[in-house]
Motif scaffolding. Structure first.
Motif, short mmCIF file in Angstrom:
data_model
loop_
_atom_site.label_atom_id
_atom_site.label_comp_id
_atom_site.label_asym_id
_atom_site.label_seq_id
_atom_site.Cartn_x
_atom_site.Cartn_y
_atom_site.Cartn_z
N GLN A 96 -11.59 64.49 102.92
CA GLN A 96 -12.70 64.35 101.57
C GLN A 96 -11.72 64.00 99.80
OE1 GLN A 96 -14.73 61.98 102.91
NE2 GLN A 96 -15.58 61.12 101.09
N ALA A 97 -11.28 65.48 100.07
CA ALA A 97 -10.72 66.02 99.04
C ALA A 97 -9.81 64.36 98.22
CB ALA A 97 -10.11 67.44 98.77
N ILE A 98 -8.76 64.07 99.39
CA ILE A 98 -7.72 63.52 99.27
C ILE A 98 -7.93 61.67 98.76
CG2 ILE A 98 -5.74 62.15 100.15
CD1 ILE A 98 -4.99 64.56 102.02
N ILE A 99 -9.04 61.15 99.63
CA ILE A 99 -9.77 60.19 99.67
C ILE A 99 -10.09 60.00 98.81
CG2 ILE A 99 -11.64 58.57 100.44
CD1 ILE A 99 -11.03 59.98 103.66
N ARG A 100 -10.83 60.70 97.10
CA ARG A 100 -11.53 60.91 96.27
C ARG A 100 -10.41 60.67 95.69
NH1 ARG A 100 -16.89 64.29 96.66
NH2 ARG A 100 -18.15 63.24 98.32
N SER A 101 -9.56 61.30 95.86
CA SER A 101 -8.25 61.39 94.70
C SER A 101 -7.53 60.20 94.69
CB SER A 101 -7.25 62.44 94.78
OG SER A 101 -8.13 63.77 94.51
N LEU A 102 -7.92 59.40 95.44
CA LEU A 102 -6.62 58.02 95.92
C LEU A 102 -6.86 56.83 95.30
CD1 LEU A 102 -6.42 58.15 99.78
CD2 LEU A 102 -4.82 59.04 98.10
N PRO A 103 -6.09 56.08 94.20
CA PRO A 103 -6.16 54.93 93.30
C PRO A 103 -6.71 53.93 94.70
CG PRO A 103 -3.78 56.27 93.84
CD PRO A 103 -4.36 57.18 95.05
N ASN A 104 -7.62 52.99 93.83
CA ASN A 104 -8.33 52.01 94.88
C ASN A 104 -7.07 50.89 95.11
OD1 ASN A 104 -10.84 53.03 94.18
ND2 ASN A 104 -11.07 51.52 92.05
N ASP A 105 -6.31 50.95 94.98
CA ASP A 105 -4.76 49.80 95.14
C ASP A 105 -4.51 50.32 96.93
OD1 ASP A 105 -3.44 51.62 94.07
OD2 ASP A 105 -2.13 50.19 93.94
N LEU A 106 -4.63 51.60 97.42
CA LEU A 106 -4.25 52.02 98.61
C LEU A 106 -5.47 52.43 99.79
CD1 LEU A 106 -2.42 55.83 97.28
CD2 LEU A 106 -1.36 52.87 97.79
#
Length: 342
Positions: A96-106
């Motif tokens: 979840q910590a990674i997901i929240r840091s992902l750019p929207n286009d990914l």
């Protein structure tokens, strides 16, 4: 369409195993996920020029990155809980910590809206604090405000029907739902929607027996919650955690958006909250305390701890002789809790 690449470099194979499936399910179809755990393979990987969209690398391995590996964005995976820069992710936050840091286009297009479904994690550090009643009453108060709410119990032994009175139809999880939760969050969400108990708030049927008996883990139930959140069906999902602070619970709470901690007013509860604050020094989300079974004639030990740690007490719930959902709602309880977390 050009294929994008998310490259994760981590020598912690257990961590990689825990996050790989959940992370892959959130990524757009145009994004490939690569995970490298072997330093020798990393050296070989960089033997020719490579370019990736996002590089996530554990801090202790960052020195292994050579000039041949170029990234549009770099995030450092840290084993610390206090993060002093925006380009670092706490390892304890899990997928979840990674997901929240992902750019929207990914991110998969259907998952972008998942950020509109708020997940409230309800936890306690000791038994008898009324955690289950708090979670359900919080959901009811949010629903009374016009919100669509789902309650999910993640405890090892689930026993919340006894708080709901005789009106509720006491259905239990089917074998198909149990099997799906254990193996695939997408299938589990489909099945959970079919079996949902509808009322003031929606509920997934109670599990008859211990979760471990059916190979259902805390992590698999979290994956179900994240999958349901991604479908944007609900305004709020109330997730009731098992009592205590296991490593899995810590990892989740580090990346939680909103947390409700239920506690008694006694000295033991205050000590546990203080210890909790030492372990969870920095949380990414908001944490509120609801003091339950409160007796104004007894000393309130958690008030000072609340102020010291910066965890506001949003409500004091009085001690009631009849302690069930109807009596708590009838007494006007949990309105302030819902206002704080909603």
């Amino acid at each position: 369409m050009n294929k994008k690449t998310l490259l994760l470099i981590s020598t912690d194979e257990e961590y990689n195993l825990n996050i790989e499936t959940r992370l892959a399910l959130q990524l757009s179809s145009s994004v490939g996920l690569e995970i490298i755990s072997d330093p020798l393979y990393l050296e070989e990987y960089q033997s020719r020029p490579r370019k990736v969209s996002l590089l996530i690398v554990e801090e202790k391995s960052s020195g292994l990155i050579g000039p041949n590996l170029q990234a549009e964005k770099v995030l450092l995976l840290s084993e610390e809980t206090i993060l002093k820069s925006d380009n670092r992710i706490s390892k304890f936050g899990g997928a979840q910590a990674i997901i929240r840091s992902l750019p929207n286009d990914l991110i998969k297009s259907g998952m972008l809206s998942s950020r509109k479904t708020h997940i409230i994690d309800v936890c306690s550090l000791s038994g008898g604090s009324g955690k289950t009643a708090a979670a359900i009453c919080l959901g009811i108060r949010l629903a009374q405000g016009g919100k669509k709410v789902l309650y999910i119990n993640l405890e090892t032994f689930q026993n919340y029907y006894n708080l709901l009175g005789d009106d509720i139809k006491r259905r239990y999880m089917s074998d198909k739902l149990i099997h799906a939760i254990a193996i695939n969050p997408h299938m589990a969400a489909d099945r959970a929607i079919e079996e949902m108990i509808h009322g003031q708030i929606d509920m997934i049927p109670q599990l008859k027996g211990l979760t471990g008996t059916y190979q259902i883990t805390f992590t698999s139930l979290l994956a179900l919650i994240d999958e349901l959140a991604g479908r944007q069906i609900y305004d709020y999902i109330i997730a009731e955690f098992p009592q205590g602070l296991t490593t899995d619970i810590q990892m989740r709470l580090f990346s939680s958006e909103r947390i409700l901690l239920t506690a008694l007013q006694d000295k033991d509860s205050a000590g546990r909250i203080e210890a909790f604050g030492d372990i969870m020094k920095t949380l990414s989300g908001q944490l509120y305390i609801t003091c339950t079974r409160y007796d104004c004639y007894k000393e309130n030990y958690i008030k000072d701890i609340s102020g010291k740690l910066g965890y506001p007490i949003c409500e004091y719930i009085p001690h009631l002789d009849i302690y069930n959902i109807d009596s708590l709602i009838g007494r006007g309880c949990y309105k302030f809790t819902a206002a704080a977390l909603g």
